[in-house]
Design a protein around this motif. Structure first.
Motif, PDB file in Angstrom:
ATOM      1  N   VAL A 356      -9.651   2.458  -8.156  1.00 13.36           N
ATOM      2  CA  VAL A 356      -9.076   3.798  -7.994  1.00 13.36           C
ATOM      3  C   VAL A 356      -9.632   4.807  -9.003  1.00 13.36           C
ATOM      4  N   LEU A 357     -10.610   4.401  -9.812  1.00 11.78           N
ATOM      5  CA  LEU A 357     -11.151   5.297 -10.832  1.00 11.78           C
ATOM      6  C   LEU A 357     -12.675   5.339 -10.733  1.00 11.78           C
ATOM      7  N   ASN A 358     -13.215   6.515 -10.421  1.00  6.95           N
ATOM      8  CA  ASN A 358     -14.653   6.722 -10.280  1.00  6.95           C
ATOM      9  C   ASN A 358     -15.164   7.573 -11.436  1.00  6.95           C
ATOM     10  N   ALA A 359     -16.383   7.277 -11.920  1.00  4.21           N
ATOM     11  CA  ALA A 359     -16.976   8.027 -13.025  1.00  4.21           C
ATOM     12  C   ALA A 359     -18.416   8.384 -12.703  1.00  4.21           C
ATOM     13  N   ASN A 360     -18.848   9.573 -13.165  1.00  2.19           N
ATOM     14  CA  ASN A 360     -20.223  10.021 -12.973  1.00  2.19           C
ATOM     15  C   ASN A 360     -20.710  10.736 -14.217  1.00  2.19           C
ATOM     16  N   LEU A 361     -21.970  10.491 -14.569  1.00  2.21           N
ATOM     17  CA  LEU A 361     -22.626  11.165 -15.681  1.00  2.21           C
ATOM     18  C   LEU A 361     -23.914  11.780 -15.143  1.00  2.21           C
ATOM     19  N   VAL A 362     -24.072  13.106 -15.333  1.00  2.77           N
ATOM     20  CA  VAL A 362     -25.212  13.838 -14.778  1.00  2.77           C
ATOM     21  C   VAL A 362     -25.912  14.605 -15.889  1.00  2.77           C
ATOM     22  N   GLY A 363     -27.232  14.501 -15.932  1.00  3.87           N
ATOM     23  CA  GLY A 363     -28.037  15.272 -16.865  1.00  3.87           C
ATOM     24  C   GLY A 363     -29.162  15.972 -16.129  1.00  3.87           C
ATOM     25  N   SER A 364     -29.505  17.195 -16.561  1.00  2.00           N
ATOM     26  CA  SER A 364     -30.529  17.960 -15.855  1.00  2.00           C
ATOM     27  C   SER A 364     -31.243  18.891 -16.819  1.00  2.00           C
ATOM     28  N   ILE A 387     -25.561  18.662 -19.439  1.00  2.00           N
ATOM     29  CA  ILE A 387     -25.044  17.309 -19.328  1.00  2.00           C
ATOM     30  C   ILE A 387     -23.568  17.403 -18.967  1.00  2.00           C
ATOM     31  N   ALA A 388     -23.159  16.620 -17.982  1.00  2.00           N
ATOM     32  CA  ALA A 388     -21.780  16.702 -17.475  1.00  2.00           C
ATOM     33  C   ALA A 388     -21.255  15.316 -17.173  1.00  2.00           C
ATOM     34  N   GLY A 389     -19.964  15.129 -17.390  1.00  2.00           N
ATOM     35  CA  GLY A 389     -19.305  13.877 -17.054  1.00  2.00           C
ATOM     36  C   GLY A 389     -17.974  14.153 -16.380  1.00  2.00           C
ATOM     37  N   ASN A 390     -17.635  13.337 -15.388  1.00  2.00           N
ATOM     38  CA  ASN A 390     -16.352  13.524 -14.713  1.00  2.00           C
ATOM     39  C   ASN A 390     -15.732  12.194 -14.326  1.00  2.00           C
ATOM     40  N   LEU A 391     -14.414  12.214 -14.196  1.00  2.00           N
ATOM     41  CA  LEU A 391     -13.621  11.081 -13.757  1.00  2.00           C
ATOM     42  C   LEU A 391     -12.771  11.511 -12.575  1.00  2.00           C
ATOM     43  N   THR A 392     -12.673  10.644 -11.565  1.00  2.00           N
ATOM     44  CA  THR A 392     -11.839  10.917 -10.400  1.00  2.00           C
ATOM     45  C   THR A 392     -10.882   9.749 -10.182  1.00  2.00           C
ATOM     46  N   TYR A 393      -9.589  10.068 -10.171  1.00  2.00           N
ATOM     47  CA  TYR A 393      -8.555   9.050  -9.994  1.00  2.00           C
ATOM     48  C   TYR A 393      -7.888   9.238  -8.641  1.00  2.00           C
ATOM     49  N   THR A 394      -7.804   8.156  -7.872  1.00  2.23           N
ATOM     50  CA  THR A 394      -7.149   8.192  -6.569  1.00  2.23           C
ATOM     51  C   THR A 394      -5.662   7.906  -6.750  1.00  2.23           C
ATOM     52  N   VAL A 396      -3.009   8.407  -4.395  1.00  5.74           N
ATOM     53  CA  VAL A 396      -2.691   7.655  -3.188  1.00  5.74           C
ATOM     54  C   VAL A 396      -3.862   7.874  -2.246  1.00  5.74           C
ATOM     55  N   LYS A 397      -3.881   7.197  -1.138  1.00  7.24           N
ATOM     56  CA  LYS A 397      -4.989   7.342  -0.199  1.00  7.24           C
ATOM     57  C   LYS A 397      -5.167   8.819   0.187  1.00  7.24           C
ATOM     58  N   ASP A 398      -6.395   9.299   0.064  1.00  4.40           N
ATOM     59  CA  ASP A 398      -6.803  10.658   0.440  1.00  4.40           C
ATOM     60  C   ASP A 398      -6.324  11.742  -0.523  1.00  4.40           C
ATOM     61  N   LEU A 399      -5.740  11.362  -1.651  1.00  6.33           N
ATOM     62  CA  LEU A 399      -5.333  12.339  -2.656  1.00  6.33           C
ATOM     63  C   LEU A 399      -5.910  11.924  -4.004  1.00  6.33           C
ATOM     64  N   THR A 400      -6.742  12.811  -4.606  1.00  2.84           N
ATOM     65  CA  THR A 400      -7.395  12.496  -5.872  1.00  2.84           C
ATOM     66  C   THR A 400      -7.201  13.631  -6.872  1.00  2.84           C
ATOM     67  N   ILE A 401      -7.347  13.278  -8.147  1.00  2.97           N
ATOM     68  CA  ILE A 401      -7.374  14.270  -9.216  1.00  2.97           C
ATOM     69  C   ILE A 401      -8.624  13.992 -10.052  1.00  2.97           C
ATOM     70  N   ILE A 441      -9.956  20.848 -14.033  1.00  3.41           N
ATOM     71  CA  ILE A 441      -9.274  19.826 -13.238  1.00  3.41           C
ATOM     72  C   ILE A 441      -9.282  20.253 -11.776  1.00  3.41           C
ATOM     73  N   ARG A 442      -9.476  19.279 -10.899  1.00  3.02           N
ATOM     74  CA  ARG A 442      -9.418  19.537  -9.450  1.00  3.02           C
ATOM     75  C   ARG A 442      -8.482  18.537  -8.785  1.00  3.02           C
ATOM     76  N   LEU A 443      -7.573  19.056  -7.976  1.00  2.00           N
ATOM     77  CA  LEU A 443      -6.752  18.255  -7.077  1.00  2.00           C
ATOM     78  C   LEU A 443      -7.344  18.383  -5.674  1.00  2.00           C
ATOM     79  N   LYS A 444      -7.523  17.252  -4.983  1.00  4.14           N
ATOM     80  CA  LYS A 444      -8.121  17.320  -3.641  1.00  4.14           C
ATOM     81  C   LYS A 444      -7.394  16.374  -2.694  1.00  4.14           C
ATOM     82  N   ARG A 445      -7.066  16.911  -1.530  1.00  4.37           N
ATOM     83  CA  ARG A 445      -6.461  16.089  -0.474  1.00  4.37           C
ATOM     84  C   ARG A 445      -7.405  16.136   0.746  1.00  4.37           C
TER      85      ARG A 445
END
Length: 447
Positions: A356-364, A387-394, A396-401, A441-445
């Motif tokens: 339920v926890l996704n991580a990404n690290l981007v450099g450009s 350089i940017a880093g983010n975490l996405t936590y699910t 419940v199904k189809d709802l992430t922060i 912060i982003r909330l997405k459904r």
């Protein structure tokens, strides 16, 4: 008894007449109900459009963004925080034909107040609607408003939330054909609208002017004559993918040039010689899947351009200054034209830390330069890395922060600026450096 007999007789007569008339009416029954039927040929979520053999999927998402900015390069007029709500809805219609798959795709985005990559104040653009994609695919043909076929990082990955990165990331008008040769190997030839790939920016700091004033030019670009031609060779395998691409871009001079100071025209327009310059870009992309991590991946993409800076992602620079552009004047005396050149690279490492926890690290990084701009002694340049880093936590199904933090370092080299006022004003050449932090912060459904 007589009255009673008469009433009974009349009622019987009416009943007989009504029955006779009813016998003459046509017999009717309820219409058959045609229920929506699930279409499993193209994956989950598709259903048959009643009365047709076309399968349709409708989806979308709603995003609530809360964003903050900091660092140098901002003025009091710039926003340091920004909120936005965005709704996306898309329609994917597919039909199997004797000639292959026929597909049409349409997506529209609606924003309450878009947050630009620069985070600048400017005009409050509320309730903005935009077409994200609108294209038709038939076999190997793609026609319409779709992602450029130069590179694949932005189209397939690009996992930052707001942070900029330097790669081709535009949706453009195009017509393209992709040939599949088996074994995961494919080749694409795409003819794309050159107006969607233009990059041109003089920037006020490059023009000597009195302190507090802004000198600008009307566009040097003339009308489009020949669209851009883009080619890509790609290999997709279980371990990942690799691609090489190239593009050709035409720049034509305008009929005349108008100089303005604080929006007031300065003198008559200057007639320009009719010239054209051919720009080009070349790039390579590599994707490596990481089996040990769920959705684990490492992707890197780099490109070089001369007279076609749009393919570098130059429009993503954090404060929209950059170098003069694809076509610029190398001398005001002889009106010679030159093209800016540069290169850029972006890399991303990501995957699921837990289910339920996704991580990404981007450099450009991007490095561009315009040689002999207006003056043989002046070579303006622009370099930047993010350089940017983010975490996405699910939740419940189809709802992430999601949460993201990013840092950008800009360097504008050989910038012309005016120090002092009146008779004491002097023109100096200097480097301008900027450090910019942003996060949010982003909330997405998704539905």
């Amino acid at each position: 008894m007589t009255v009673k007999s008469l009433l009974l007789g009349a009622a019987a007569g009416v009943a007989v007449i009504g029955a006779a008339q009813a016998a003459d009416l046509p017999m009717t029954k309820g219409e058959a109900v045609e229920y929506v039927k699930v279409c499993s040929a193209f994956g989950t979520g598709f259903f048959y459009i009643p009365g047709s053999d076309t399968c349709l999927k409708i989806g979308g998402d709603v995003r609530a963004d809360y964003h903050v900015f900091g660092g140098s390069g901002f003025s009091r007029n710039d926003d340091r925080s920004a909120f936005n709500a965005q709704a996306r809805i898309w329609f994917d219609a597919r039909t199997d034909t004797d000639w292959g798959l026929l597909r049409s795709y349409f997506q529209i985005n609606a924003d309450s107040h878009p947050i630009s990559v620069q985070g600048r104040g400017g005009v409050y653009n509320d309730n903005t609607f935009s077409i994200d994609k609108a294209f038709i695919q038939f076999g190997g043909l793609t026609a319409g408003y779709a992602h450029s076929f130069f590179g694949f990082y932005d189209a397939d990955w690009g996992s930052t939330i707001w942070a900029p990165y330097y790669a081709e990331g535009s949706t453009v008008n195009l017509i393209a054909y992709t040939a599949q040769f088996g074994g995961g190997f494919s080749a694409t030839l795409s003819v794309e609208d050159g107006r969607d790939h233009r990059y041109g920016n003089f920037g006020r700091n490059y023009i000597p002017a009195l302190a507090g004033s802004t000198v600008s030019f009307s566009s040097l670009q003339g009308g489009q004559q020949i669209p851009d031609v883009v080619g890509q060779l790609r290999l997709d395998q279980s371990w990942g993918a690799i691609a090489v691409s190239a593009a050709v871009h035409q720049s034509r001079s305008a009929e005349e040039l108008q100089v303005s100071n604080n929006g007031i025209p300065q003198g008559d327009p200057v007639a320009l010689p009719h010239k054209q310059k051919w720009g080009y870009a070349a790039g390579a992309s590599l994707l490596l899947n990481i089996p040990a991590i769920e959705k684990g991946h490492f992707v890197v993409e780099g490109q070089y351009a001369n007279g076609a800076l749009h393919y570098l992602g130059a429009t993503n620079d954090t404060l929209s200054l950059g170098v003069p552009g694809d076509l610029y004047l190398a001398s005001t005396d002889t009106l010679r034209y030159k093209t800016a050149k540069g290169w850029s690279i972006v890399a991303e490492l990501g995957g699921n830390i837990t289910p339920v926890l996704n991580a990404n690290l981007v450099g450009s990084y991007i490095d561009t330069k315009a040689k002999d701009f207006l003056d043989p002694t002046l070579d303006p340049s622009f370099k930047a890395f993010t350089i940017a880093g983010n975490l996405t936590y699910t939740i419940v199904k189809d709802l992430t922060i999601s949460a993201e933090v990013a840092y950008t370092r800009n360097k504008f080299g050989n910038v012309l600026d005016t120090v002092g006022t009146g008779e004491e004003a002097t023109t100096v050449i200097k480097d301008v450096k900027q450090n910019i932090w942003q996060g949010g912060i982003r909330l997405k459904r998704v539905f």
